[in-house]
Motif scaffolding. Sequence first.
Motif, PDB file in Angstrom:
ATOM      1  N   PRO A   1       0.797  -1.233   0.000  1.00 59.91           N
ATOM      2  CA  PRO A   1       0.000   0.000   0.000  1.00 59.91           C
ATOM      3  C   PRO A   1       0.826   1.277   0.000  1.00 59.91           C
ATOM      4  CG  PRO A   1      -1.018  -1.605   1.444  1.00 59.91           C
ATOM      5  CD  PRO A   1       0.282  -2.206   1.004  1.00 59.91           C
ATOM      6  N   VAL A   2       2.129   1.192   0.300  1.00 57.64           N
ATOM      7  CA  VAL A   2       2.946   2.400   0.229  1.00 57.64           C
ATOM      8  C   VAL A   2       2.975   2.943  -1.202  1.00 57.64           C
ATOM      9  CG1 VAL A   2       5.110   1.170  -0.195  1.00 57.64           C
ATOM     10  CG2 VAL A   2       5.157   3.399   0.914  1.00 57.64           C
ATOM     11  N   LEU A   3       2.830   2.061  -2.191  1.00 61.35           N
ATOM     12  CA  LEU A   3       2.825   2.512  -3.588  1.00 61.35           C
ATOM     13  C   LEU A   3       1.603   3.365  -3.878  1.00 61.35           C
ATOM     14  CD1 LEU A   3       4.006  -0.791  -5.349  1.00 61.35           C
ATOM     15  CD2 LEU A   3       5.381   1.100  -4.461  1.00 61.35           C
ATOM     16  N   LEU A   4       0.492   3.057  -3.224  1.00 64.20           N
ATOM     17  CA  LEU A   4      -0.710   3.862  -3.426  1.00 64.20           C
ATOM     18  C   LEU A   4      -0.524   5.259  -2.853  1.00 64.20           C
ATOM     19  CD1 LEU A   4      -3.445   1.195  -2.536  1.00 64.20           C
ATOM     20  CD2 LEU A   4      -2.549   1.817  -4.794  1.00 64.20           C
ATOM     21  N   THR A   5       0.212   5.361  -1.761  1.00 67.36           N
ATOM     22  CA  THR A   5       0.490   6.685  -1.188  1.00 67.36           C
ATOM     23  C   THR A   5       1.388   7.491  -2.121  1.00 67.36           C
ATOM     24  OG1 THR A   5       0.295   5.733   1.033  1.00 67.36           O
ATOM     25  CG2 THR A   5       1.382   7.863   0.849  1.00 67.36           C
TER      26      THR A   5
ATOM     27  N   SER B   1       1.432  14.546   4.391  1.00 69.20           N
ATOM     28  CA  SER B   1       0.667  13.317   4.612  1.00 69.20           C
ATOM     29  C   SER B   1       1.566  12.086   4.509  1.00 69.20           C
ATOM     30  CB  SER B   1      -0.469  13.239   3.597  1.00 69.20           C
ATOM     31  OG  SER B   1      -1.154  12.008   3.713  1.00 69.20           O
ATOM     32  N   LEU B   2       2.501  12.117   3.529  1.00 66.94           N
ATOM     33  CA  LEU B   2       3.453  11.010   3.389  1.00 66.94           C
ATOM     34  C   LEU B   2       4.317  10.872   4.644  1.00 66.94           C
ATOM     35  CD1 LEU B   2       4.812   8.833   1.614  1.00 66.94           C
ATOM     36  CD2 LEU B   2       6.299  10.648   0.732  1.00 66.94           C
ATOM     37  N   ARG B   3       4.722  12.029   5.183  1.00 69.11           N
ATOM     38  CA  ARG B   3       5.561  12.003   6.384  1.00 69.11           C
ATOM     39  C   ARG B   3       4.797  11.473   7.592  1.00 69.11           C
ATOM     40  NH1 ARG B   3       6.812  16.111  10.305  1.00 69.11           N
ATOM     41  NH2 ARG B   3       8.875  15.780  11.253  1.00 69.11           N
ATOM     42  N   GLN B   4       3.508  11.771   7.659  1.00 71.36           N
ATOM     43  CA  GLN B   4       2.713  11.265   8.767  1.00 71.36           C
ATOM     44  C   GLN B   4       2.608   9.736   8.728  1.00 71.36           C
ATOM     45  OE1 GLN B   4       1.358  12.674  11.448  1.00 71.36           O
ATOM     46  NE2 GLN B   4       2.253  14.658  10.926  1.00 71.36           N
ATOM     47  N   GLN B   5       2.488   9.199   7.510  1.00 73.63           N
ATOM     48  CA  GLN B   5       2.355   7.747   7.397  1.00 73.63           C
ATOM     49  C   GLN B   5       3.696   7.039   7.505  1.00 73.63           C
ATOM     50  OE1 GLN B   5      -0.362   6.315   4.262  1.00 73.63           O
ATOM     51  NE2 GLN B   5      -0.867   8.461   3.840  1.00 73.63           N
ATOM     52  N   PHE B   6       4.757   7.672   6.996  1.00 73.98           N
ATOM     53  CA  PHE B   6       6.079   7.061   6.988  1.00 73.98           C
ATOM     54  C   PHE B   6       7.085   8.070   7.555  1.00 73.98           C
ATOM     55  CE2 PHE B   6       3.607   5.239   3.519  1.00 73.98           C
ATOM     56  CZ  PHE B   6       3.669   3.887   3.807  1.00 73.98           C
ATOM     57  N   PRO B   7       7.261   8.113   8.857  1.00 73.58           N
ATOM     58  CA  PRO B   7       8.134   9.131   9.461  1.00 73.58           C
ATOM     59  C   PRO B   7       9.594   9.013   9.034  1.00 73.58           C
ATOM     60  CG  PRO B   7       6.687   8.154  11.112  1.00 73.58           C
ATOM     61  CD  PRO B   7       6.556   7.321   9.877  1.00 73.58           C
TER      62      PRO B   7
ATOM     63  N   LEU C   1       2.291  11.501  -7.271  1.00 73.50           N
ATOM     64  CA  LEU C   1       2.501  11.650  -8.718  1.00 73.50           C
ATOM     65  C   LEU C   1       1.238  12.150  -9.417  1.00 73.50           C
ATOM     66  CD1 LEU C   1       4.547   8.423  -9.586  1.00 73.50           C
ATOM     67  CD2 LEU C   1       5.392  10.761  -9.444  1.00 73.50           C
ATOM     68  N   ASN C   2       0.096  11.757  -8.916  1.00 73.95           N
ATOM     69  CA  ASN C   2      -1.165  12.052  -9.593  1.00 73.95           C
ATOM     70  C   ASN C   2      -1.714  13.428  -9.259  1.00 73.95           C
ATOM     71  OD1 ASN C   2      -3.155  11.205 -11.400  1.00 73.95           O
ATOM     72  ND2 ASN C   2      -4.515  10.543  -9.728  1.00 73.95           N
TER      73      ASN C   2
END
Length: 739
Positions: A645-649, A668-674, A654-655
Amino acid sequence: MDPTAKDEMQPSLPPGPEWPEQERAEQLARGAALKWASGIFYRPEQLARLGQYRSREVQRTRSLEARIKSVVQSYLEGVKTGVWQLAQALEAVQGAREALGQARGLLRGMAKAVQTLEPLREQVVQHKQLQALSQLLPRLRAVPAAVVHTQTLIDAHRLLEAYVSLRELEQLQEETWASLGSLELPVFEGLGPLAEALGQAVEAAVGAAGQLAREDPALLVAAVRVAEVEAGRTTPLEQGPRDWRQRCLRALEEGLERAHFGTPLLPGPGALAGWLEALRVALPAELATAEALIAPCCPPHYKVVRLWAHTLHGGLRRCLQQFLEGPELGASDAFTLLHWALHVYLGPEMMGSLELGPEADVSQLEPLLTLENIEQLEATFVSKVRASVVQWLQKALEGEVAEWGREREPDTDPSGFYHSPMPAIVLQILEENIRVTSLVSESLQRRVHGMALSELGAFLRSFNDALIRFSRDHLRGEAVVPHYVSYLLAALNHQSALSSSVSVLQPKGVVSGALAPVEAALDELQRRICRLVLEALLLELQPLFATLPSRRWLSSPELLNNVCERTARFCRNFWRVRNPAFQVLLAETERAVVLQYLCALMQGRLVCRGADERNQAAERMQQDATQLRDLFLDLGLEESAHCAPVLLTLRKLLNLHDPTMLGLEVASLRQQFPDVSEEHVSALLDLRGDVSREQRQAALSSLQDGSQPSPRAGRRALFSLVPAPTPSPSSCLFSGSCA
């Protein structure tokens, strides 16, 4: 005597010296009188009574003078009487002195007369001795024959008759001594050796009490009676005491120790168990014999049962001390001796038997083995068992390693899982050694438990090293194994079997944290096997990921199809791994594939030329995430463990059509993957191809805003394992494995 004459004989006393304090006394009296008079006649009306006071004082003075005169007269009469008595005593002493002088003279004359009678006195003494000798001569002539007869009685074990004959001879000797004035006759020279021979016969009979109590109790009783009669006899001063009672007690102890613990009876190497088993049978039988047969033959104060119990215990204790000072015991002998001394010896079959009465007094016995002996035996047992365990574990490991190079797949159990007897053998070896020590003591069990865990940890490290050598030789081509991955999967099953069953090594009463080092070693072994499996997988996948991302990747799913096909083919035998290791391996495999995918994205191989390509890249990443998800769901991985699911983030990044909103997506990316870094975000922005310097700076600045978010529970790091690309997009090359 006439009183007048008596007075004339009494000497007149010279006037004595005046009283030294007379003058001072008079002054004090006068002062007291004046003080009294001044107090009495201070007032004028008192002067009228002066005549009365004067006459009263005159009468008092006369009375005192009369009393003093009477006392002095009485004292003088007593002194005169004493002087007269001393004179009479002097006369008597002088008379006694004269009488003593006359007696001294008479005695001197008699001494000269006595000297002239000395030869006559000697003749009288000799006459008396000859007269006594003539009377004793018939009895003295029979002494040699009586000595021979007594010796014959001793040899025939007729001890009471021999003792009576000996006492008759000794009484004759005493009469001879009394009659002849302590004159020693040669005819009695054989009595000393004869008495010693009888004492030795008594001692020998008592020393064989166990045998005599069964075969000839009368002889044992006779020997004890002789010793007791001799102990109660008053010994003449000319004859030394014969302590036959103590000799009998020592003979009882020595005979008992010699029968069971003599030097020829000590066990040799490997014969200890049989010797102890023989003692287990013999010692209770010996105590029963003492209580039933020997005790009735002896006086109560001998305390035969207590003597037997303490003698057997002391002899056994010394024998074991001597045995332990010899060559070091083997593991079997050390264990046997510990178990026998701590449990069998004190158990109901031996010293703890209910048949032993209180007269045995076993509560006062010292421990059979000292604390130092127990420590020595436990250390010996542990060291010997450690050597054996090391040898057994090494053989088990060598047998397992030898199977890794076979031309066929590993053996399986009825359920189809890869199986080997090695984990069961290892745990059985260790568990049996721990379990059997519970029969001895908790301290020995703790020692063996610690040794077992230590050796299991060493075995796991050796197993780990063997896997590393196995993988290195295979990957270098030095020893190509047809079923390399299958044997790694079998090793993972071995780790699972050990991990699930290692709790059997935890005895009761041991702290739960004792298994922590072993569990850590098992976890490390699991991680090692998973890494080796993933290295083999990545060797197959890296050529495929070398062309991703690319224009071909944008337009066709062929690249990821190949990745999925090879991954599925590689994982086709994963089902032969037991849970939970199966889930762990699948999760690590999916994670490794996703990390390899992220590594490829970060290399800067593709820069989108426009919105269409960005849409294509976003769509491709969504399809790839779905394809990877389906692949691992089919393989059996639980959906909660997926990393795809990291690819969906990243697809959202990109989109995004409005570059000015990139800051929100980055946040948002940083919140999910610190663990995502500026370099990772910059590489993703390079992939978009439409981000200006200011927009890039604004997006990257959102990483610094706010506090660092904490990692989510259950989510492991991803981006920190992805090599950060270099700042320049033109030189962003793949720099190594991300696994």
